[in-house]
Design a protein around this motif. Structure first.
Motif, PDB file in Angstrom:
ATOM      1  N   ILE A 289       0.804  -1.214  -0.010  1.00 26.05           N
ATOM      2  CA  ILE A 289       0.066  -0.101  -0.009  1.00 26.05           C
ATOM      3  C   ILE A 289       1.037   1.256   0.158  1.00 26.05           C
ATOM      4  O   ILE A 289       0.531   2.199  -0.878  1.00 26.05           O
ATOM      5  CB  ILE A 289      -1.194  -0.123   1.358  1.00 26.05           C
ATOM      6  N   ASN A 290       1.952   1.225   0.699  1.00 23.02           N
ATOM      7  CA  ASN A 290       2.947   2.462   0.959  1.00 23.02           C
ATOM      8  C   ASN A 290       3.509   2.585  -0.413  1.00 23.02           C
ATOM      9  O   ASN A 290       3.593   3.870  -0.804  1.00 23.02           O
ATOM     10  CB  ASN A 290       4.158   2.105   1.878  1.00 23.02           C
ATOM     11  N   GLN A 291       3.929   1.452  -1.008  1.00 23.22           N
ATOM     12  CA  GLN A 291       4.816   1.665  -2.084  1.00 23.22           C
ATOM     13  C   GLN A 291       3.940   2.302  -3.259  1.00 23.22           C
ATOM     14  O   GLN A 291       4.094   3.093  -3.902  1.00 23.22           O
ATOM     15  CB  GLN A 291       5.241   0.136  -2.605  1.00 23.22           C
ATOM     16  N   GLN A 292       2.782   1.347  -3.401  1.00 18.31           N
ATOM     17  CA  GLN A 292       1.816   2.033  -4.501  1.00 18.31           C
ATOM     18  C   GLN A 292       1.215   3.245  -4.310  1.00 18.31           C
ATOM     19  O   GLN A 292       1.205   4.332  -5.328  1.00 18.31           O
ATOM     20  CB  GLN A 292       0.626   1.300  -4.767  1.00 18.31           C
ATOM     21  N   SER A 293       0.890   3.619  -3.024  1.00 16.84           N
ATOM     22  CA  SER A 293       0.388   5.219  -2.593  1.00 16.84           C
ATOM     23  C   SER A 293       1.750   6.196  -3.178  1.00 16.84           C
ATOM     24  O   SER A 293       1.306   7.237  -3.625  1.00 16.84           O
ATOM     25  CB  SER A 293       0.098   5.374  -1.223  1.00 16.84           C
ATOM     26  N   THR A 294       2.881   5.898  -2.899  1.00 17.28           N
ATOM     27  CA  THR A 294       3.900   6.742  -2.961  1.00 17.28           C
ATOM     28  C   THR A 294       4.102   6.924  -4.630  1.00 17.28           C
ATOM     29  O   THR A 294       4.158   7.987  -5.190  1.00 17.28           O
ATOM     30  CB  THR A 294       5.400   6.320  -2.817  1.00 17.28           C
ATOM     31  N   ARG A 295       3.839   5.860  -5.339  1.00 15.59           N
ATOM     32  CA  ARG A 295       3.884   6.046  -6.898  1.00 15.59           C
ATOM     33  C   ARG A 295       2.869   6.864  -7.379  1.00 15.59           C
ATOM     34  O   ARG A 295       3.004   7.748  -8.287  1.00 15.59           O
ATOM     35  CB  ARG A 295       3.868   4.722  -7.462  1.00 15.59           C
ATOM     36  N   LEU A 296       1.791   6.500  -6.810  1.00 20.53           N
ATOM     37  CA  LEU A 296       0.480   7.444  -7.226  1.00 20.53           C
ATOM     38  C   LEU A 296       0.508   8.761  -7.071  1.00 20.53           C
ATOM     39  O   LEU A 296       0.015   9.626  -7.732  1.00 20.53           O
ATOM     40  CB  LEU A 296      -0.745   6.597  -6.741  1.00 20.53           C
ATOM     41  N   LYS A 297       0.977   8.980  -5.629  1.00 16.72           N
ATOM     42  CA  LYS A 297       1.171  10.365  -5.322  1.00 16.72           C
ATOM     43  C   LYS A 297       2.057  11.135  -6.164  1.00 16.72           C
ATOM     44  O   LYS A 297       1.781  12.279  -6.593  1.00 16.72           O
ATOM     45  CB  LYS A 297       1.761  10.765  -3.696  1.00 16.72           C
ATOM     46  N   ARG A 298       3.085  10.537  -6.670  1.00 15.19           N
ATOM     47  CA  ARG A 298       3.961  10.974  -7.604  1.00 15.19           C
ATOM     48  C   ARG A 298       3.434  11.448  -8.694  1.00 15.19           C
ATOM     49  O   ARG A 298       3.427  12.651  -9.335  1.00 15.19           O
ATOM     50  CB  ARG A 298       5.321  10.272  -7.912  1.00 15.19           C
TER      51      ARG A 298
END
Ligand SMILES: Nc1nc2c(ncn2[C@@H]2O[C@H](COP(=O)(O)OP(=O)(O)OP(=O)(O)O)[C@@H](O)[C@H]2O)c(=O)[nH]1
Ligand SMILES: [Mg+2]
Length: 344
Positions: A289-298
């Motif tokens: 979740i953390n990793q995908q959220s970070t990518r999505l946020k970017r």
């Protein structure tokens, strides 16, 4: 019920009735004078937006719409009856174009709104009308004017407050099913949804209409997948809900693919307020979740909401964000008058 959002139909308004040539003839009355009545007006072809329809499917089965002709005038100054109108009932959100598909004739966005598409011909004057001081026995009357005929195109653009966009399998239909009484088809293969669905969503005493449309893939604007024609249905949404499948390879890339298609479609879709949510949280580890959220946020330049359409976790937060965005996006002119401050 089948869904159809485009139809081509032929319409014809009624001809006007002819005027009548007649003279008063009674025993002991000489030179009775002209008494031919006027013809009736032909009926109009009218489109009316009605409640309870959300498809143009009826127009696949009936494609000719004719109003009635006016009746001819008669002797003894009798006016011909007007021809009855033909009223075509269409769903709210129907736009009517000329045959070229580009010239807009009418845009019916409210229940009860009507547009006259073809006007009936006027009736002709009877000979009584032509009586003058110098011609007291006119022997001519006017013919009725012909009605108009044309081919028109109907195009339905559903009216929803918010529209869900995303790649196939992002969970759009699952989300709609979770928050409304709509029962869209849900399955783990792409393009489960073949046409748009609407649902009414309630949260904190507010209600809004949410639309689920078929998934977009790269190249949709060139016709890939189901193409981008269903984006027409979110043109009038105030807000977009962009769902991204967290279990997909790269949430940021998935987001960008959809945004590129929205950009290629144009019509201001990119300018609409967008709520971004990472879906399927129940199927991911905290780390994922953390990793995908970070990518999505970017990619989206703002932190996404995290949600599971399947379990309902995080769904109320998404709905509240939508309500807030919908209310923020309401045009000022259409704001609730009771909220306007009144200064004595
Ligand atoms: N684990 C999990 N699975 C989900 C969730 N949301 C949707 N799914 C599954 O993902 C698959 C696709 O869901 P749909 O709702 O049909 O996806 P869609 O975005 O409407 O797909 P298209 O209509 O093809 O564009 C289905 O098998 C769902 O059960 C979720 O929150 N968690
Ligand atoms: Mg779907």
């Amino acid at each position: 019920m089948k869904f159809l959002d485009e139809a081509k139909v032929y319409i014809r308004s009624g001809d006007g009735g002819n005027g009548c040539v007649s003279f008063r003839r009674e025993k002991f009355i000489e030179f009775g004078g002209p008494n031919g009545g006027d013809g009736g007006k032909g009926g109009d072809v009218i489109a009316e937006a009605v409640e309870g329809l959300n498809t143009l499917i009826d127009y696949r089965y009936q494609q000719h719409f004719k109003a009635k002709n006016g009746r001819a005038g008669m002797g003894k100054d009798r006016h011909g009856a007007n021809g009855g109108d033909m009223v075509m009932k269409v769903p709210v959100g129907t736009q009517i174009y000329e045959e070229d598909g580009e010239t807009l004739l009418a845009d019916l966005t409210d229940v009860g709104q009507r547009a006259v598409l073809a006007r009936g011909g006027n009736g002709g004057f009877g000979n009584a009308h032509f009586k003058t001081s110098t011609n007291r026995a006119p022997r001519h009357a006017n013919p009725g004017q012909p009605g108009e005929e044309m081919t028109i195109r109907l195009r339905l653009k559903l009216i929803a407050d918010a529209g869900i966009v995303g790649l196939p399998n992002a969970g759009k239909s699952t989300f709609l099913a979770a928050v409304s009484a709509a029962k869209p088809k849900i399955a783990d293969y792409p393009f489960t949804t073949l046409h748009p669905q609407l649902g009414v969503v309630g949260i904190d005493g507010r209600e809004f209409v949410l639309a689920d449309i078929p998934g977009l893939i790269e190249g949709a604007h060139e016709g890939a997948g189901l193409g981008d024609r269903f984006l027409g249905h979110i043109e009038r949404c105030r807000v977009l809900l962009h769902l991204v499948d967290g279990t997909s390879e790269h949430a940021g890339e998935a987001y960008k693919t959809v945004r590129d298609e929205l950009a290629a479609y144009g019509q201001g879709l990119l300018d609409k307020p967008e709520i971004v949510a990472l879906n399927k949280a129940d199927a991911m580890t905290a780390e994922e979740i953390n990793q995908q959220s970070t990518r999505l946020k970017r990619a989206a330049k703002r932190a996404p909401l995290v949600v599971s359409a399947a379990t309902g976790a995080g769904v109320p937060e998404v709905l509240r964000a939508l309500v807030k965005a919908i209310e923020g996006a309401r045009p000022a002119a259409a704001g609730q008058p009771e909220q306007a401050a009144w200064q004595p």
